[in-house]
Design an enzyme around this catalytic site. Structure first.
Site, mmCIF file in Angstrom:
data_model
loop_
_atom_site.group_PDB
_atom_site.id
_atom_site.type_symbol
_atom_site.label_atom_id
_atom_site.label_comp_id
_atom_site.label_asym_id
_atom_site.label_seq_id
_atom_site.Cartn_x
_atom_site.Cartn_y
_atom_site.Cartn_z
ATOM 1 N N ALA A 192 0.859 -1.180 0.000
ATOM 2 C CA ALA A 192 0.000 0.000 0.000
ATOM 3 C C ALA A 192 0.896 1.231 0.000
ATOM 4 C CB ALA A 192 -0.901 -0.006 1.228
ATOM 5 N N MET A 193 0.828 2.030 -1.063
ATOM 6 C CA MET A 193 1.720 3.171 -1.229
ATOM 7 C C MET A 193 0.909 4.471 -1.177
ATOM 8 S SD MET A 193 4.298 1.609 -4.124
ATOM 9 C CE MET A 193 5.572 2.844 -3.800
ATOM 10 N N GLY A 227 2.095 7.486 -1.094
ATOM 11 C CA GLY A 227 2.762 8.620 -1.717
ATOM 12 C C GLY A 227 3.762 9.258 -0.781
ATOM 13 N N VAL A 257 7.083 8.855 2.219
ATOM 14 C CA VAL A 257 8.393 8.213 2.256
ATOM 15 C C VAL A 257 8.338 6.862 2.963
ATOM 16 C CG1 VAL A 257 9.068 9.445 4.362
ATOM 17 C CG2 VAL A 257 10.835 8.565 2.818
ATOM 18 N N SER A 289 5.890 4.495 3.222
ATOM 19 C CA SER A 289 5.342 3.399 2.427
ATOM 20 C C SER A 289 6.238 3.080 1.238
ATOM 21 C CB SER A 289 3.927 3.728 1.956
ATOM 22 O OG SER A 289 3.900 4.899 1.172
ATOM 23 N N CYS A 322 -10.059 3.978 9.338
ATOM 24 C CA CYS A 322 -9.456 3.727 8.023
ATOM 25 C C CYS A 322 -8.615 2.461 8.052
ATOM 26 C CB CYS A 322 -8.614 4.930 7.601
ATOM 27 S SG CYS A 322 -7.959 4.815 5.930
ATOM 28 N N GLY A 345 3.657 1.124 5.489
ATOM 29 C CA GLY A 345 4.784 1.836 6.079
ATOM 30 C C GLY A 345 4.604 2.164 7.538
ATOM 31 N N CYS A 361 -7.328 13.672 7.021
ATOM 32 C CA CYS A 361 -7.010 13.757 5.596
ATOM 33 C C CYS A 361 -8.142 14.337 4.768
ATOM 34 C CB CYS A 361 -6.605 12.384 5.062
ATOM 35 S SG CYS A 361 -7.935 11.156 5.017
#
Length: 373
Positions: free
Chosen positions: A6-7, A9, A11, A13, A101, A125, A199
């Site tokens: 799961a990225m 965006g 640093v 992850s 989440c 991450g 978020c």
């Protein structure tokens, strides 16, 4: 092992995905599109999951050399996180959307889809550790660096979810080391600011955001004995422990400041009182889970530590599962010393040593300073 990274965006992850590749896994990167406004742009360290974050994740995946996809989870996120956030505030509780989440998106919806596609694990991450016992059972533990430890927000994970979770940053001693590693790998996110705040409210104006969705309605601000001391434009705008923004017309008899002690949405009332009344002697929640194996007999009191915020200090406590008057059960936690500013809706995570034993969403609290009638 086939791993879905799961990225976000960021640093963390990106480096986690790279380490999964270094470990010999077959890794695929995925960015979750959680916003229904795909053109949303990031403002400094506010917000996440924006179009800019998606592009940062794509560049990181290309540098690492792994396939990259964007999955649209915006509808699920709106229902399970955003709508839940509004509903909790409307009910007078203080929710933690990051917990929801992790629980319902990253380790429920995402993991479910990953397993259906033949992946063995989801890597993120997060700074937390998984310890596997001799019998193959898995436990969730704090990360090596307590200053960056994120085990609290993962306290909602179940044994089944832990069986398919991977946290490559677990043993990393500092965030500075992760940034240095990212720079050495040529990742453009090496110095990207960490995201913070909620978020889906990137401007940080939670009160205004809620007012747009819940509306405003004038109500009373009262002392614990019922004395009206002021008015407000919507109880949803207040949280337990709040001092600023009360706009009370006259000082308390003793001249000391008042704090929000309780929010009562049914009659649109905000209860205030002295700071010492924020001390909580007991908390309990019916929505509880165990992160791995439960205690042999959770109805028997057991020693633990409880943490009620991501960056709060753990407090020694005794916990047990008890029956409720309605025929259900709840996790009851009694801290050794009263905890200040506990609000219904918050998450209480229970630790035994470095291990995350379980968690509950707080439904009720018992003040250490009873009201004088």
């Amino acid at each position: 092992m086939r791993v879905l990274a799961a990225m976000s965006g960021g640093v963390d992850s990106a480096v986690a995905a790279a380490r999964a590749v270094d470990a010999g896994h077959d890794v695929v990167g995925v960015h979750l599109a959680l916003s229904r406004m795909p053109g949303t742009l990031r403002t400094g360290s506010r917000g996440c999951c924006t179009i800019e974050d998606s592009m940062d994740a794509q560049r990181a995946a290309a540098a690492i050399g792994i396939p990259y996809y964007v999955w649209d989870f915006s509808e699920r996120f709106a229902e399970d996180v955003v709508d839940d956030f509004v509903a909790e505030y409307s009910a007078g509780r203080t929710p933690n959307p990051c917990m929801r989440c992790n629980e319902r998106i990253k380790f429920a919806a995402l993991l479910e889809k990953a397993l259906a596609l033949g992946f063995d694990a989801v890597a993120t991450g997060h700074y937390a550790s998984i310890v596997t016992g001799a019998d193959g059972s898995r436990e969730l533990h704090r990360a090596a660096a307590w200053a960056k430890d994120q085990s609290y927000v993962l306290g909602v994970l179940t044994a089944e979810q832990l069986a398919h979770a991977m946290f490559p940053l677990a043993a990393t001693p500092s965030k500075a080391e992760v940034r240095a590693e990212a720079a050495a790998r040529g990742l453009t996110v090496a110095q990207k600011p960490d995201s913070h705040d909620i978020c889906f409210i990137p401007d940080g104006d939670t009160r205004g955001w809620l007012a747009d969705r819940v509306g405003t309605a004038t109500g009373d601000i009262v002392e614990r004995d019922g004395t009206v001391v002021g008015s407000h434009e919507g109880a949803h705008a207040y949280t337990v422990g709040q001092r600023r923004g009360l706009a009370i017309g006259h000082p308390a008899p003793d001249g000391r400041p008042r704090f929000v002690l309780e929010v009562r949405p049914k009659d649109n009332t905000v209860v205030v009182g002295p700071k010492e009344a924020l001390a909580i002697a007991e908390l309990a929640g019916a929505r509880f889970t165990w992160a791995g194996a439960a205690p042999a007999d959770p109805t028997l009191p057991f020693d633990c530590e409880v943490q009620i915020r991501a960056h709060a200090d753990p407090v020694p406590a005794v916990a047990r599962v008890a029956a409720t008057p309605t025929g259900g059960t709840e996790l009851v936690v009694t801290p050794a010393e009263p905890i200040v500013g506990v609000a219904p809706g918050q998450t209480a995570v229970v630790y035994v040593g470095t291990r995350v034993l379980g968690q509950c969403t707080i439904d009720r609290t018992v003040s250490a300073v009873p009201a004088v009638r």
